[in-house]
Design a protein around this motif. Structure first.
Motif, mmCIF file in Angstrom:
data_model
loop_
_atom_site.group_PDB
_atom_site.id
_atom_site.type_symbol
_atom_site.label_atom_id
_atom_site.label_comp_id
_atom_site.label_asym_id
_atom_site.label_seq_id
_atom_site.Cartn_x
_atom_site.Cartn_y
_atom_site.Cartn_z
ATOM 1 N N SER A 78 0.935 -1.236 -0.567
ATOM 2 C CA SER A 78 -0.198 0.038 0.211
ATOM 3 C C SER A 78 1.097 1.038 0.201
ATOM 4 O O SER A 78 1.803 1.338 0.672
ATOM 5 N N LYS A 79 0.352 2.347 -0.521
ATOM 6 C CA LYS A 79 1.428 3.548 -0.636
ATOM 7 C C LYS A 79 -0.036 4.454 -0.835
ATOM 8 O O LYS A 79 -1.029 4.848 -1.517
ATOM 9 N N SER A 80 0.262 6.090 -0.481
ATOM 10 C CA SER A 80 -0.016 6.747 0.151
ATOM 11 C C SER A 80 0.480 7.888 -0.774
ATOM 12 O O SER A 80 1.631 8.781 -0.282
ATOM 13 N N GLU A 81 0.726 8.745 -2.179
ATOM 14 C CA GLU A 81 0.791 9.081 -3.355
ATOM 15 C C GLU A 81 -0.026 10.900 -3.448
ATOM 16 O O GLU A 81 -1.024 10.993 -3.125
ATOM 17 N N GLU A 82 0.811 12.091 -3.417
ATOM 18 C CA GLU A 82 -0.051 13.236 -3.931
ATOM 19 C C GLU A 82 -0.003 13.389 -5.405
ATOM 20 O O GLU A 82 1.376 13.278 -6.100
ATOM 21 N N ILE A 83 -1.195 14.006 -5.987
ATOM 22 C CA ILE A 83 -1.215 14.423 -6.957
ATOM 23 C C ILE A 83 -1.384 15.981 -7.139
ATOM 24 O O ILE A 83 -2.858 16.189 -6.047
ATOM 25 N N LEU A 84 -0.356 16.059 -8.086
ATOM 26 C CA LEU A 84 -0.783 18.131 -7.610
ATOM 27 C C LEU A 84 -1.960 18.161 -8.545
ATOM 28 O O LEU A 84 -1.173 18.769 -10.152
ATOM 29 N N LEU A 85 -2.790 19.646 -8.141
ATOM 30 C CA LEU A 85 -3.227 19.926 -9.807
ATOM 31 C C LEU A 85 -3.045 21.427 -9.630
ATOM 32 O O LEU A 85 -2.531 22.697 -8.943
#
Length: 297
Positions: free
Chosen positions: A162-169
């Protein structure tokens, strides 16, 4: 429902039902509400008015406010108005600003988030970027400046876990705080179990020894090998007061294990044990599952 930068103004009126002149002494408001052009002197039977304005220093979410008008006339009750509504955020995500996507090793999975711009002033979402090596993203402008869709495709061939990552808008014009979507992804091993561990709970000894109700405290463990029809497992538990029963799924790709306390063998104390599972998968031929809980005096 109002936009976060939408001008809000209403004229509010109320009557003087008494036979005397009313003098407005003060108007109390919940911020960011403001009152202008207040009628300070109200003749008997006359009408008073004021302009109600909502300032721009408002926060997204449900708003519940109050307006209270106080009079200098001794003993005359105040007049109170309730103000309720919803202040839309500048950018709204449906169902939420986060992905939760899981898949099995080797299998692709995808999801989408709808993005709505709730502003009077135009706001364009230009790009969506991420440094992840386990998924790809695509920003689709449905109605430029107003409606967008963000698609995420999870690569099942990436490293399991499992992994938690960011998407930048990125927006034009830029916002004070950047728009970030959280990408929570899970790639399961070819053979896996759910849940990760078994919690039998905290049970009074009397309840654990009751043959009529002990089944209600049973717990379930599932073991999967997706995409196969010949999955075989054997399991053993190292606690003599818990019965372990198994049932093979009809498609041959999973097993269900049921853990039930044996009333005549239960003793008070902590439950600490392990289920050891052997499988016919050459790479994942053994699994261990922790068991916990408490039998209380």
């Amino acid at each position: 429902r109002v936009l976060i930068d939408e001008p809000i103004e209403e004229t509010i009126s109320f009557n003087n039902p008494t036979g005397e002149i009313l003098e407005v002494e003060d108007v109390q408001l919940t911020p960011p509400l403001k009152a202008y052009d207040i009628t300070r002197r109200i003749e008997p039977g006359g009408e008073a008015r004021f302009r109600l304005v909502m300032g721009m220093d408002r926060k997204p979410g449900d708003f519940k406010g109050m307006i209270r008008i106080l009079f200098s006339n001794g003993g005359f009750p105040s007049v109170t108005f309730a103000v309720e509504g919803t202040i839309a955020p500048p950018v709204e995500f449906e169902p939420m600003p986060a992905f939760f996507i899981a898949t099995h090793s080797g299998n692709e999975n995808s999801g989408s988030i709808k993005i709505t711009v709730n502003r009077v002033q135009p706001l364009a979402i230009i790009t969506a970027t991420s440094n992840s090596d386990r998924f790809s993203i695509d920003l689709v402008p449905l109605e430029p400046g107003k409606h967008y869709r963000l698609d995420l495709t999870l690569d099942g061939n990436a490293a399991p876990g499992s992994k938690s990552e960011e998407i930048l808008l990125k927006t034009n014009p830029p916002l004070e705080e950047p728009l970030i979507v959280q990408a929570n992804t899970l790639i399961r091993e070819p053979v896996y179990h759910f849940p990760d561990s078994i919690d039998m709970g905290k049970l009074p000894l009397e309840a654990a020894k009751n043959k009529d109700t002990v089944n209600t405290f049973s717990q379930t463990l599932m073991v999967y090998r997706p995409g196969t029809t010949d999955f075989e497992v054997e399991a053993k538990i190292d606690l003599d007061y818990i019965k372990l029963e198994s049932e093979r799924g009809p498609e041959g790709d999973r097993y269900q294990f049921t853990l039930t306390l044996i009333p005549e063998k239960v003793v008070p104390g902590k439950i600490e044990g392990i289920i050891r599972i052997n499988t016919n998968d050459k790479e994942y031929d053994s699994l261990e599952v922790q068991i916990g809980g408490d039998i209380l005096e």
